[in-house]
Design a protein around this motif. Structure first.
Motif, PDB file in Angstrom:
ATOM      1  N   ILE A   1       0.837  -1.211   0.000  1.00 54.85           N
ATOM      2  CA  ILE A   1       0.000   0.000   0.000  1.00 54.85           C
ATOM      3  C   ILE A   1       0.862   1.247   0.000  1.00 54.85           C
ATOM      4  N   PHE A   2       1.884   1.255   0.862  1.00 59.01           N
ATOM      5  CA  PHE A   2       2.723   2.444   0.967  1.00 59.01           C
ATOM      6  C   PHE A   2       3.485   2.698  -0.347  1.00 59.01           C
ATOM      7  N   THR A   3       3.822   1.624  -1.028  1.00 60.71           N
ATOM      8  CA  THR A   3       4.488   1.783  -2.323  1.00 60.71           C
ATOM      9  C   THR A   3       3.543   2.441  -3.327  1.00 60.71           C
ATOM     10  N   LYS A   4       2.296   1.981  -3.318  1.00 58.95           N
ATOM     11  CA  LYS A   4       1.296   2.540  -4.241  1.00 58.95           C
ATOM     12  C   LYS A   4       1.103   4.047  -4.057  1.00 58.95           C
ATOM     13  N   ILE A   5       1.217   4.486  -2.821  1.00 61.83           N
ATOM     14  CA  ILE A   5       0.955   5.907  -2.553  1.00 61.83           C
ATOM     15  C   ILE A   5       2.243   6.712  -2.421  1.00 61.83           C
ATOM     16  N   SER A   6       3.307   6.200  -3.041  1.00 62.38           N
ATOM     17  CA  SER A   6       4.605   6.840  -2.809  1.00 62.38           C
ATOM     18  C   SER A   6       4.698   8.249  -3.377  1.00 62.38           C
ATOM     19  N   ASN A   7       3.789   8.588  -4.269  1.00 56.12           N
ATOM     20  CA  ASN A   7       3.820   9.951  -4.814  1.00 56.12           C
ATOM     21  C   ASN A   7       2.909  10.922  -4.068  1.00 56.12           C
ATOM     22  N   LYS A   8       2.223  10.416  -3.038  1.00 56.42           N
ATOM     23  CA  LYS A   8       1.267  11.276  -2.318  1.00 56.42           C
ATOM     24  C   LYS A   8       1.888  11.853  -1.045  1.00 56.42           C
ATOM     25  N   PRO A   9       1.380  13.006  -0.628  1.00 58.65           N
ATOM     26  CA  PRO A   9       1.872  13.590   0.626  1.00 58.65           C
ATOM     27  C   PRO A   9       1.299  12.832   1.832  1.00 58.65           C
ATOM     28  N   VAL A  10       2.164  12.506   2.778  1.00 61.32           N
ATOM     29  CA  VAL A  10       1.750  11.701   3.934  1.00 61.32           C
ATOM     30  C   VAL A  10       2.030  12.455   5.233  1.00 61.32           C
ATOM     31  N   PHE A  11       1.046  12.397   6.138  1.00 58.09           N
ATOM     32  CA  PHE A  11       1.208  12.926   7.491  1.00 58.09           C
ATOM     33  C   PHE A  11       1.179  11.737   8.448  1.00 58.09           C
ATOM     34  N   ILE A  12       2.188  11.639   9.298  1.00 53.08           N
ATOM     35  CA  ILE A  12       2.233  10.565  10.302  1.00 53.08           C
ATOM     36  C   ILE A  12       1.843  11.138  11.654  1.00 53.08           C
ATOM     37  N   THR A  13       0.782  10.575  12.246  1.00 53.82           N
ATOM     38  CA  THR A  13       0.440  10.963  13.617  1.00 53.82           C
ATOM     39  C   THR A  13       0.645   9.757  14.514  1.00 53.82           C
ATOM     40  N   LEU A  14       1.484   9.926  15.534  1.00 49.84           N
ATOM     41  CA  LEU A  14       1.897   8.794  16.350  1.00 49.84           C
ATOM     42  C   LEU A  14       1.576   9.065  17.819  1.00 49.84           C
ATOM     43  N   ASP A  15       0.566   8.361  18.311  1.00 48.67           N
ATOM     44  CA  ASP A  15       0.241   8.398  19.740  1.00 48.67           C
ATOM     45  C   ASP A  15       1.174   7.404  20.421  1.00 48.67           C
ATOM     46  N   VAL A  16       1.974   7.890  21.368  1.00 48.55           N
ATOM     47  CA  VAL A  16       3.019   7.022  21.924  1.00 48.55           C
ATOM     48  C   VAL A  16       2.473   5.823  22.680  1.00 48.55           C
ATOM     49  N   ASP A  17       1.143   5.799  22.965  1.00 49.23           N
ATOM     50  CA  ASP A  17       0.626   4.605  23.640  1.00 49.23           C
ATOM     51  C   ASP A  17       0.483   3.441  22.675  1.00 49.23           C
ATOM     52  N   VAL A  18       0.854   3.613  21.409  1.00 47.36           N
ATOM     53  CA  VAL A  18       0.972   2.460  20.508  1.00 47.36           C
ATOM     54  C   VAL A  18       2.043   1.512  21.037  1.00 47.36           C
ATOM     55  N   LEU A  19       3.003   2.049  21.768  1.00 52.38           N
ATOM     56  CA  LEU A  19       4.005   1.221  22.438  1.00 52.38           C
ATOM     57  C   LEU A  19       3.382   0.564  23.669  1.00 52.38           C
ATOM     58  N   ASP A  20       3.894  -0.583  24.044  1.00 49.36           N
ATOM     59  CA  ASP A  20       3.411  -1.261  25.237  1.00 49.36           C
ATOM     60  C   ASP A  20       3.666  -0.389  26.472  1.00 49.36           C
ATOM     61  N   PRO A  21       2.782  -0.452  27.484  1.00 47.16           N
ATOM     62  CA  PRO A  21       3.020   0.344  28.701  1.00 47.16           C
ATOM     63  C   PRO A  21       4.345   0.014  29.393  1.00 47.16           C
ATOM     64  N   SER A  22       4.898  -1.159  29.148  1.00 47.14           N
ATOM     65  CA  SER A  22       6.207  -1.454  29.743  1.00 47.14           C
ATOM     66  C   SER A  22       7.260  -0.527  29.152  1.00 47.14           C
ATOM     67  N   VAL A  23       7.122  -0.224  27.872  1.00 46.72           N
ATOM     68  CA  VAL A  23       8.061   0.655  27.177  1.00 46.72           C
ATOM     69  C   VAL A  23       7.688   2.121  27.424  1.00 46.72           C
ATOM     70  N   MET A  24       6.413   2.385  27.613  1.00 44.97           N
ATOM     71  CA  MET A  24       5.911   3.757  27.663  1.00 44.97           C
ATOM     72  C   MET A  24       4.905   3.923  28.818  1.00 44.97           C
ATOM     73  N   PRO A  25       5.375   3.780  30.064  1.00 43.86           N
ATOM     74  CA  PRO A  25       4.436   3.986  31.171  1.00 43.86           C
ATOM     75  C   PRO A  25       3.943   5.434  31.262  1.00 43.86           C
ATOM     76  N   GLY A  26       4.734   6.373  30.767  1.00 40.67           N
ATOM     77  CA  GLY A  26       4.397   7.776  30.927  1.00 40.67           C
ATOM     78  C   GLY A  26       3.411   8.281  29.900  1.00 40.67           C
ATOM     79  N   THR A  27       2.208   7.769  29.945  1.00 39.67           N
ATOM     80  CA  THR A  27       1.168   8.214  29.030  1.00 39.67           C
ATOM     81  C   THR A  27      -0.161   8.154  29.762  1.00 39.67           C
TER      82      THR A  27
END
Lengths: 283, 283, 283, 283, 283, 283
Positions: free
Chosen positions: C198-224
């Motif tokens: 999918i990402f290859t198909k859209i390689s010519n498009k503008p992309v915005f990445i929004t990353l909520d740090v709780d995507v990481l496990d709470p062991s890695v990211m307790p501070g959320t």
């Protein structure tokens, strides 16, 4: 006389006298060149206290801590601020232990305490191999103008033992120059099979293991000065250590635990367990 | 262009340029000789952040922080581990500020950072008076064999300025020898009326105030390396400081805040407020 | 003049001027609609401070942070309490940056700050793709009666960009309705091979990445704020991010770090490292 | 042999042997009946560690800790869960110490550990006086059906020594019945002059001091199980203790420090200092 | 059926039904305009839990908590982010309680929650007096452009009740303009005798007490958003409150406890005790 | 009347009445025999509070928490200190619930609370199977002389149900004797396929699941008394639990969470989610 029973103030299972012990456990509460969060000075006593929460048996290798002959010498008392004097004091004490035929296991303190140990060991063992577990290369030639810093300690070690006698495991952070150096000198081991082969080849040589606890992932080891995401789990670290089980380990250290930064105590408990396992595997 | 508005990265109310400022605020993040809990290296930045939680007006003296002319120079970058080099770096920077006609206000760091400041100030002001707020005497001649330690700092200051130019306030802990020395040399002030008289007599002399935050009771200031029960309340400390309001304060420092040991942030907020008050009173 | 050297008050390696920079780093300290533990307002400054504990080189892609051209604009100052005004202030600032030809990287704050960014980006890039890393769907139409809440933010984003332009990664918590919506619209990517295609198909498009740090496990990211067991390790997250390495990333944000809930500082150090890696990969 | 110097693992200034010591310091790490926050089991070792941060001299009475003859026996090891067995173990050990002509100073643990001590002391000293510092009456006849609880401990003590031999200081919390009992029996001292008179009258009698650290205000002593606002400052407590300076103190204890609830370590440092002062005044 | 006994989930000593209760206790977990450390949303439930560590008797006024008739209604559920909606919801609920003839005691949350309460009370009691305990004036006309902010709440209250009906106690921080306003309008009481006279004069009027817990010194109350050194001790606060003992208190609130910033729990325990005392004095 | 809406004081999604509920949730706040860090007494209320941060849907099994019929009975009130009385009180309450045809889910407290539950269950279900998740064997015959201790609880359970009816998962710490016992009796399951077969064979038997949360790695679960490195991730634990999805689960407990040792709250949030998942899978 009091009947007790009393809780011991020494490491769990340590023997009563120095003379008969094969290993000497020694605390090195120095954190003077640490460039990030300090507090590793509190590690040796914290780990000693935490050792009493451990059980004595390692199901991993089916062996008991009571079979290990070691003496807890306590923690050296340092005149904080005078780095060079402290490094000399460590070297002198390790010299003495080696003269007495002991193997030593030091609990740091910051990583710079490894340098005087290697100085002492390399005098007794000119063919010394050093196996280095860490998140960081610690291979800078100098750091902020200083050659004696925890960020340079392995470069100083290499000055003594030569790059062919250094093996590094778990490294995931450093400057480009340090990674280039590792690639050139092939010090970094990342494949366990290759590592096993190498360790088998050097099975007749004396080996010193220096283990910076930040080789573990910060989730496992939040209580350290420079937390570096992307590290090993405890089980992975144990697997790496077991590769050395048939080698002749003459000395070890565990450095960079900063207990006050993990108020749950899990980091300290983990280092205590790691120390127990290392003594059971190599003791 | 971005419109903001943006939060400042400098101390609240600091002016934009060095040239016109009367005072220079400078962070000294060094904690290398600290013999108990370390971490004062984090104080200058923590206090800067906390300054934004303060209001700008002091109801105690009915004066506004905006009337004070000061420049936040930021924090010196140190090569941790090399004490002597760091002390020299501090002295050189203070020398420069004094050459530029500034008054300086340093945020430590541990108490040893006061020594190079006094070295610089005594060169410019040969008749310098030092007023020392602290829980501890810091008057040992040496500590664990070291003459340059935070436990010896005021003894080294006396070596420079002479005991007749030192006044001490709030001291409640030390060795017998140190207390005997204070009694002999009458450096310790415990009666405010007498202190007021003395400060009036020296109103034409240049005064440097060095304030170790552990002069406050640990209930008010848990975030410090060596917590010593039985100290002053914040109001008592302010009363003591106001006795110096008519003196010629040419330099000041605030040392020994260790912010990570007070996770509530109250210690840091209190030091920020203290810094604001001192600048308003003496600035 | 003072000689220093002084520690910088900006992000490690940020350039001195806005004009020549390709990327603008901007702090968005807003946490007003957070429904669980607040405190993400402290993240932008905490991450800035922690950046100085990082090394500059990424061994993962063998590239140095110094090669990246970015400017640290600092943190917006908000009138807390007035959500709508704050959202507008963010949108206006991003508008300006885009007008100036910049790419932006925002450090939150809570997830709602993503909405005004997307509003601004979609004006400039009508075909904007949003890639959303998170533990939570954030797809509710309203939450406790509110349409502008961190629990609804991605639904509002979809209102702007359309569901065909949203891709979600790491989601493991939500209402049945939200999961049904994801299944219907196939927004959730769980197979890396398919994602790569999918990402290859859209390689010519503008992309915005929004990353909520709780995507990481709470062991890695307790501070959320809302810790959700069962998340990614740091290495897994890096693997996912690298899938986007050949895409045209025009904007990014990192949200929901709440630093005071992890007193070890490991969460903050991890977010600082993540920010460095993202800038190195996509900058 | 190793040259050290090593940090001691015993209390600062404790003597090497039991036989010649006048006082025996003994840790009682029991917290099994505590009804609020537990963790006083960690106090004896924490205070021992913290003792090394103290200076040896008391400016309050101009006397040095080195003049005191005491032996640190360590901490009793308890089978947690079996309250009655543990109480017996304490009583037996105190019996032994008294048989050996010692005075004892116990560090708890919860307040219930005072009961077996008083049992032992009252056998040797039938005219024993108990001076009780506390925030709480601890005078309930039973608590949740239990007669052996930390909330009932002073009632049990009265059962042994009689109400005429109990004096209480600092009490500010309890049930109406308990306060009525104190009024009836005039056990509560609140005027220092009257207290001084009483203590002078009993100057020939053996006195046991039991001090629950929550007699101090929670600002001074956050690290305790049941924090009760409105308590003494450290200086006030010292003033009260000094009233007993000419009495014959045959035993003491310090109970209810729960170190993990004060991560700054100030509570532990304060208890260590309090223990030093009590030994200097009464030792 | 289960026999229990079970711990209650309500406030200690609260009655089972609303109808017969004189007072209604209500939690207002809102912290949306807080400009410093947030987290007061967690206070109402934390204080409820801590209430079970209290004893039921107040030795200060020799009266038992069981004599007080109050009902714990629980905590309102808010749609965080929508300030105006939340303020309305509070006002409506207080309206209802007043219509039912109740007196109300709210536990915040931030100080802005006082405003809708005063709106409701002033409808029922046109001659309402407000007594305001706080470290901060909270008298700004607007803060960062906002008129509805915790920094402006007392100005908004004055808009409703008039400056002649406001009395302020403990204020020690604010802008010059706010202090000038207080001096002009003589709202600030600092002499207890004068205060007693004033309170006697208004003994027939309905009084609402709003108490921001940061009126206490940060040593006593570290767990609050904006810690302001130089505040009252607990005993001093009690003395001030007792001056109102003969007044007709028709409503009260306790605001700005942020429990997670005091991990010892002492701040929360102190607020629980304060709430008990206020209900015993005025209930 | 008050309109609210109010936050519930019960577990999220619990039903209002006992009679119709299939499951009863009951808190057992006892930690009297815990030999390491105490504080599990605070777990039941902490988990109840944290339940409100959860969403109601389990994407793992595509099922909603609202479909589960359970009643939150609250927490038993214990007379701490009297172990035997407390164990009896638990047994009696479970007896009642079973008499009423309920299934029970207890939140500890320490692991010893499992024993009286098994006593009650084995009376109703003579062929009871116990599945035990833990880091520790808990199979000692006695611990420090005590037969009723959390270190012996599974041995006591075996005394009741027989070793053929015990299955253990995740065990990684214990004495050699305990591991030998597990090998002899084949109680330890480490292969999921074999486990699945066994669980299928016993699908018609009543099963009680006892889950000590330290079966999880300390990185995932720092908030527990005895942190044992090398444990499961959350996902691995879920996989193991799902093997039992077709079994007849008649009772469950979750023990050994000690919330105050994880100030981030992640441990408590994880236990709340685990409880929700277990109720959704087995309820």
């Amino acid at each position: 006389m009091l009947k007790g029973p009393f809780l011991s103030k020494n490491w769990m299972c340590s023997s009563e006298n120095y003379e008969n012990a094969k290993w000497v456990l020694i605390g090195l509460p120095y954190d003077g060149t640490c460039s990030n969060k300090p507090g590793t000075r509190f590690a040796p006593q914290a780990v000693r206290n935490a050792s009493w929460g451990l059980e004595e048996y390692s199901p991993i290798v089916d062996k008991d801590f009571n079979e290990i002959s070691f003496y807890d010498a306590g923690d050296l008392e340092f005149a904080l601020g005078n780095r060079d004097q402290i490094l000399l004091q460590i070297e002198n004490n390790i010299d003495e232990a080696l003269k007495d035929g002991k193997r030593t296991f030091a609990i740091g303190g910051e990583h710079l305490v490894t340098l005087p140990q290697i100085k002492a060991f390399s005098k007794k063992y000119p063919d010394l191999i050093v196996v280095h577990f860490d998140a960081h290369c610690d291979l800078r030639n100098e750091y902020l103008g200083e050659k004696l810093s925890h960020a340079c300690v392995m470069k100083r070690v290499v000055d003594i033992i030569g790059e062919e006698n250094l093996f590094q495991i778990g490294i995931r952070s450093g400057e480009k120059m340090e990674f280039d150096w590792m690639r050139t000198n092939k010090t970094l081991l990342s494949d366990k099979n290759i590592a096993k082969e190498i360790f088998t080849k050097i099975s007749n040589k004396p080996v010193f293991i220096t283990l910076d606890v930040d080789v573990l992932d910060p989730s496992v080891m939040p209580g350290t000065g420079t937390q570096e995401a992307g590290g090993m789990s405890f089980a992975e670290l144990i697997d790496w250590l077991l590769l050395l089980k048939s080698n002749n380990i003459v000395g070890m250290d565990l450095v960079e635990l900063s207990p006050d930064y993990d108020m749950s105590g899990a980091s300290t408990a983990t280092v205590a367990k790691l120390a127990r396992e290392m003594l059971i595997y190599f003791g």
